[in-house]
Write a protein that holds these residues in place. Sequence first.
Motif, mmCIF file in Angstrom:
data_model
loop_
_atom_site.group_PDB
_atom_site.id
_atom_site.type_symbol
_atom_site.label_atom_id
_atom_site.label_comp_id
_atom_site.label_asym_id
_atom_site.label_seq_id
_atom_site.Cartn_x
_atom_site.Cartn_y
_atom_site.Cartn_z
ATOM 1 N N PRO A 59 -60.939 23.207 15.296
ATOM 2 C CA PRO A 59 -60.156 23.730 16.436
ATOM 3 C C PRO A 59 -58.811 23.031 16.604
ATOM 4 N N LEU A 60 -58.817 21.706 16.478
ATOM 5 C CA LEU A 60 -57.570 20.952 16.647
ATOM 6 C C LEU A 60 -56.630 21.170 15.465
ATOM 7 N N ILE A 61 -57.187 21.233 14.253
ATOM 8 C CA ILE A 61 -56.357 21.474 13.062
ATOM 9 C C ILE A 61 -55.686 22.845 13.154
ATOM 10 N N THR A 62 -56.438 23.841 13.609
ATOM 11 C CA THR A 62 -55.881 25.192 13.784
ATOM 12 C C THR A 62 -54.732 25.178 14.784
ATOM 13 N N PHE A 63 -54.935 24.434 15.887
ATOM 14 C CA PHE A 63 -53.871 24.311 16.893
ATOM 15 C C PHE A 63 -52.624 23.657 16.289
ATOM 16 N N LEU A 64 -52.811 22.566 15.535
ATOM 17 C CA LEU A 64 -51.683 21.825 14.981
ATOM 18 C C LEU A 64 -50.928 22.622 13.918
ATOM 19 N N GLN A 65 -51.602 23.584 13.314
ATOM 20 C CA GLN A 65 -50.945 24.433 12.310
ATOM 21 C C GLN A 65 -50.171 25.589 12.944
ATOM 22 N N ASN A 66 -50.340 25.751 14.263
ATOM 23 C CA ASN A 66 -49.634 26.802 15.007
ATOM 24 C C ASN A 66 -48.352 26.196 15.586
ATOM 25 N N SER A 67 -47.217 26.457 14.950
ATOM 26 C CA SER A 67 -45.954 25.812 15.326
ATOM 27 C C SER A 67 -45.532 26.147 16.754
ATOM 28 N N SER A 68 -45.752 27.368 17.188
ATOM 29 C CA SER A 68 -45.360 27.746 18.553
ATOM 30 C C SER A 68 -46.220 27.025 19.590
ATOM 31 N N CYS A 89 -61.455 9.570 0.308
ATOM 32 C CA CYS A 89 -61.637 10.454 -0.858
ATOM 33 C C CYS A 89 -60.425 10.422 -1.789
ATOM 34 N N GLY A 90 -59.349 9.752 -1.370
ATOM 35 C CA GLY A 90 -58.155 9.668 -2.206
ATOM 36 C C GLY A 90 -57.125 10.737 -1.929
ATOM 37 N N ASN A 91 -57.337 11.548 -0.873
ATOM 38 C CA ASN A 91 -56.331 12.550 -0.482
ATOM 39 C C ASN A 91 -55.374 11.900 0.513
ATOM 40 N N TYR A 92 -54.425 11.121 -0.006
ATOM 41 C CA TYR A 92 -53.565 10.314 0.849
ATOM 42 C C TYR A 92 -52.558 11.155 1.618
ATOM 43 N N SER A 93 -52.100 12.247 1.016
ATOM 44 C CA SER A 93 -51.133 13.112 1.693
ATOM 45 C C SER A 93 -51.737 13.749 2.945
ATOM 46 N N GLY A 94 -52.919 14.319 2.789
ATOM 47 C CA GLY A 94 -53.603 14.924 3.936
ATOM 48 C C GLY A 94 -53.938 13.896 4.993
ATOM 49 N N ALA A 95 -54.400 12.734 4.543
ATOM 50 C CA ALA A 95 -54.749 11.660 5.487
ATOM 51 C C ALA A 95 -53.532 11.222 6.292
ATOM 52 N N ALA A 96 -52.386 11.063 5.625
ATOM 53 C CA ALA A 96 -51.163 10.622 6.317
ATOM 54 C C ALA A 96 -50.751 11.627 7.387
ATOM 55 N N ASP A 97 -50.822 12.907 7.064
ATOM 56 C CA ASP A 97 -50.443 13.948 8.033
ATOM 57 C C ASP A 97 -51.361 13.941 9.252
ATOM 58 N N TYR A 98 -52.675 13.895 9.001
ATOM 59 C CA TYR A 98 -53.632 13.944 10.109
ATOM 60 C C TYR A 98 -53.594 12.676 10.964
ATOM 61 N N LEU A 99 -53.366 11.525 10.336
ATOM 62 C CA LEU A 99 -53.275 10.272 11.095
ATOM 63 C C LEU A 99 -52.025 10.260 11.969
ATOM 64 N N TYR A 100 -50.944 10.813 11.468
ATOM 65 C CA TYR A 100 -49.721 10.923 12.265
ATOM 66 C C TYR A 100 -49.978 11.795 13.499
#
Length: 438
Positions: free
Chosen positions: A92-101, A141-152
């Motif tokens: 739910p939160l990821i979906t919200f964060l992907q909605n720019s508006s 898991c070694g997905n550093y790009s995804g981790a950096a975005d979500y931690l931000y």
Amino acid sequence: MASKYDLTPRIAQQLDIHLIFPLLEFLQEQGLYPDEYILKAKIELLNHTNMVDYAMDIHKSLYHTDDVPQEMMERRAEVVARLKALEEAAAPLITFLQNSSAVQELRADKQHNLQLLQERYQIGPDQIEALYQYAKFQFECGNYSGAADYLYQYRALCTNSDRSVSALWGKLAAEILMQNWDIALEELNRLKEIIDSKSFSTPLNQVQNRIWLMHWSLFIFFNHDNGRTLIIDLFNQDKYLNAIQTSAPHLLRYLAIAFIVNKRRRPQFKDFIKVIQQEQHSCKDPITEFLACIYVNYDFDGAQEKMKECEELILNDPFLGKRAEEGSFSSVLLRDEFLENARLFISETYCRIHQRIDMGVLAEKLNLNLEEAERWIVNLIRTSKLDAKIDTETGTVTMEPNQPNVYEQLIDHTKPLSGRTYKLVSQLLEHAQTQLAR
């Protein structure tokens, strides 16, 4: 000899597990240890992560087989299932964060944002916590790009200061591993501000955080364009230098090399030599011993030997031995800069304490032939404030007497007083604020 001065075992104790892998990769490329030794170390570390596919590849290389143990297959299935469950919880939160508006409705006020998420999107603390756990798992898991975005994104919503700091450490590690040096430097500075201003349970805890920060910063400082100046700015601060001297004297190697190759920081260099003098019996490192030979013991034969050891050390240090490729040509830039400045240090000091110098002796101490040494000393006289003459017939350099100016000496000795006074006042104010906070 090369492995004798390898600091990886000490440095690894202060790093996140994922940050150790680049060091092991370097050591493997250098052939400093047998391949089997490095591969076993990687397997052991990978057991504490979720990078199961990487562990399988290492297992195949180590045991020369295409098969992997059943427990690894089972572990992989567990990781995939756990990742899916965490993704669903945070969906739910990821979906919200992907909605720019929708994201544009957020403000700097975290309480407003939490209320907005709860009332309009039915997203509460559980989903925010799920985002942190999902980001952390992605990192493992070694997905550093995804981790950096979500931690931000998590830090923008988190109201728990300790958890926010933990997320910042994770973000810093991810940016280092992705080699985003500018962003990593920004995160490093944020962490430094928090560590220096936060009230810790014990002073020892604060010192430990500074030790971690300095070890992690090595990745940035020896890759960032301005890193060799920035490492002096950080490591040479009183609080950080005290932490090095009490808990991590091996870090003096990196501060010393930064001073040696950084001509713009010569004024601070004199004070650093005093630190080298204090630590010369407890810190056995060729880089610091080289400086002690020249500026403390005036042992130029010893400095010559140490210079050879330093060259080999630099080539085999994961932070110092970075190679620059240009076509088919490869070189270690820091090694070349070190040798140039090391010879400069030896020749300048040797010339200042001798009235007449034999070119052959100087050439030997600089590890140069006679012709190279003559060019070197000509350049030294031209570029520094040495009053000297070269006699090509006798092959000697004659130094003219240089009587020190009393007024210049007085100015030099009183220059640091204002800085020391400022530091003292700052420490007193900080202590007073701490007492009031209690």
